[in-house]
Design a protein around this motif. Sequence first.
Motif, PDB file in Angstrom:
ATOM      1  N   VAL A  46      47.921 -10.505 -51.330  1.00  0.00           N
ATOM      2  CA  VAL A  46      47.773 -11.893 -51.806  1.00  0.00           C
ATOM      3  C   VAL A  46      48.994 -12.617 -52.439  1.00  0.00           C
ATOM      4  CG1 VAL A  46      46.367 -13.269 -53.482  1.00  0.00           C
ATOM      5  CG2 VAL A  46      45.155 -11.895 -52.100  1.00  0.00           C
ATOM      6  N   THR A  47      49.780 -11.779 -53.133  1.00  0.00           N
ATOM      7  CA  THR A  47      50.933 -12.222 -53.765  1.00  0.00           C
ATOM      8  C   THR A  47      52.056 -11.914 -53.221  1.00  0.00           C
ATOM      9  OG1 THR A  47      51.412 -10.257 -55.192  1.00  0.00           O
ATOM     10  CG2 THR A  47      49.765 -11.856 -56.156  1.00  0.00           C
ATOM     11  N   GLY A  48      52.442 -10.922 -52.298  1.00  0.00           N
ATOM     12  CA  GLY A  48      53.577 -10.552 -51.749  1.00  0.00           C
ATOM     13  C   GLY A  48      54.399  -9.542 -52.570  1.00  0.00           C
ATOM     14  N   GLY A  49      53.942  -9.360 -53.700  1.00  0.00           N
ATOM     15  CA  GLY A  49      54.627  -8.485 -54.493  1.00  0.00           C
ATOM     16  C   GLY A  49      53.770  -7.007 -55.003  1.00  0.00           C
ATOM     17  N   LYS A  61      58.769 -13.952 -53.901  1.00  0.00           N
ATOM     18  CA  LYS A  61      59.050 -15.126 -53.568  1.00  0.00           C
ATOM     19  C   LYS A  61      57.667 -16.088 -53.311  1.00  0.00           C
ATOM     20  CE  LYS A  61      63.236 -13.951 -51.553  1.00  0.00           C
ATOM     21  NZ  LYS A  61      64.105 -13.679 -50.086  1.00  0.00           N
ATOM     22  N   THR A  62      56.528 -15.332 -52.966  1.00  0.00           N
ATOM     23  CA  THR A  62      55.306 -16.411 -52.749  1.00  0.00           C
ATOM     24  C   THR A  62      54.419 -16.207 -53.804  1.00  0.00           C
ATOM     25  OG1 THR A  62      54.525 -14.286 -51.499  1.00  0.00           O
ATOM     26  CG2 THR A  62      55.736 -15.971 -50.349  1.00  0.00           C
ATOM     27  N   MET A  76      49.322 -15.423 -59.668  1.00  0.00           N
ATOM     28  CA  MET A  76      50.051 -16.582 -59.538  1.00  0.00           C
ATOM     29  C   MET A  76      50.233 -16.815 -57.920  1.00  0.00           C
ATOM     30  SD  MET A  76      52.134 -16.320 -62.967  1.00  0.00           S
ATOM     31  CE  MET A  76      52.093 -14.571 -62.693  1.00  0.00           C
ATOM     32  N   VAL A  77      49.877 -17.902 -57.339  1.00  0.00           N
ATOM     33  CA  VAL A  77      49.988 -18.147 -55.933  1.00  0.00           C
ATOM     34  C   VAL A  77      50.272 -19.686 -55.857  1.00  0.00           C
ATOM     35  CG1 VAL A  77      48.783 -16.444 -55.049  1.00  0.00           C
ATOM     36  CG2 VAL A  77      47.853 -18.454 -55.608  1.00  0.00           C
ATOM     37  N   PRO A  78      50.789 -20.416 -54.808  1.00  0.00           N
ATOM     38  CA  PRO A  78      50.955 -21.833 -54.624  1.00  0.00           C
ATOM     39  C   PRO A  78      49.579 -22.433 -54.889  1.00  0.00           C
ATOM     40  CG  PRO A  78      52.488 -20.739 -52.953  1.00  0.00           C
ATOM     41  CD  PRO A  78      51.400 -19.663 -53.731  1.00  0.00           C
ATOM     42  N   TYR A  79      49.543 -23.487 -55.665  1.00  0.00           N
ATOM     43  CA  TYR A  79      48.301 -24.209 -55.847  1.00  0.00           C
ATOM     44  C   TYR A  79      47.418 -24.559 -54.519  1.00  0.00           C
ATOM     45  CZ  TYR A  79      45.370 -27.900 -58.268  1.00  0.00           C
ATOM     46  OH  TYR A  79      44.336 -28.398 -58.423  1.00  0.00           O
TER      47      TYR A  79
END
Length: 192
Positions: A46-49, A61-62, A76-79
């Motif tokens: 989901v986070t790319g991390g 980055k995402t 935390m992700v884009p709204y």
Amino acid sequence: MSNAVSALNGASASGFVQIRDMGLQGMITLRGDLAEVKLKKVIQSVTGGDMPGQGHVALSKTGGAAWMSPDEVLIMVPYADVADKMAAIDKALFEDHHLVADVSDARCMFSITGDDALVREALAKLAPVDFSPAAFKVGQFRRSRMAQVPAAMWMAAEGDARVVCFRSVAQYVFDVLKGAAAPGSEVRYLAK
């Protein structure tokens, strides 16, 4: 239907550091067994991390994830991606005990940027945390009090801190940060 806006609609202030409402931020609370491999993989997907360790934040980055407690992470992700990310979490963890909640509109995120020692000093004026570089490294995450309200904070990079608080106290947190960073109020205790 109304348009979503952040708590302070992008407000900013300058003192010996710069303070800025970061606008709409996607934030998801995920509770479950943080030791489970499946849950860790979901967070990575989901986070790319990576899954953050205790007392840390893992950013990509995402998106990112912050360790909130032994059974909770703040994702935390884009709204605009929150609904899709929550659906992906629920689908992946369907058979596992978990709780997922969109807390985006209940929170506010600030950035505090400038000289590293002064960013840390502004935070140290408000929270009972040792913000020295030796004690509070980039990537460490802390839940504490900021003046009279709960807040979470971390150093995203040298000279770049983040503070998350409840939306209901966003104006208060912004105002106390402005006061802590008032020109001429530098203590320079953490200066090199």
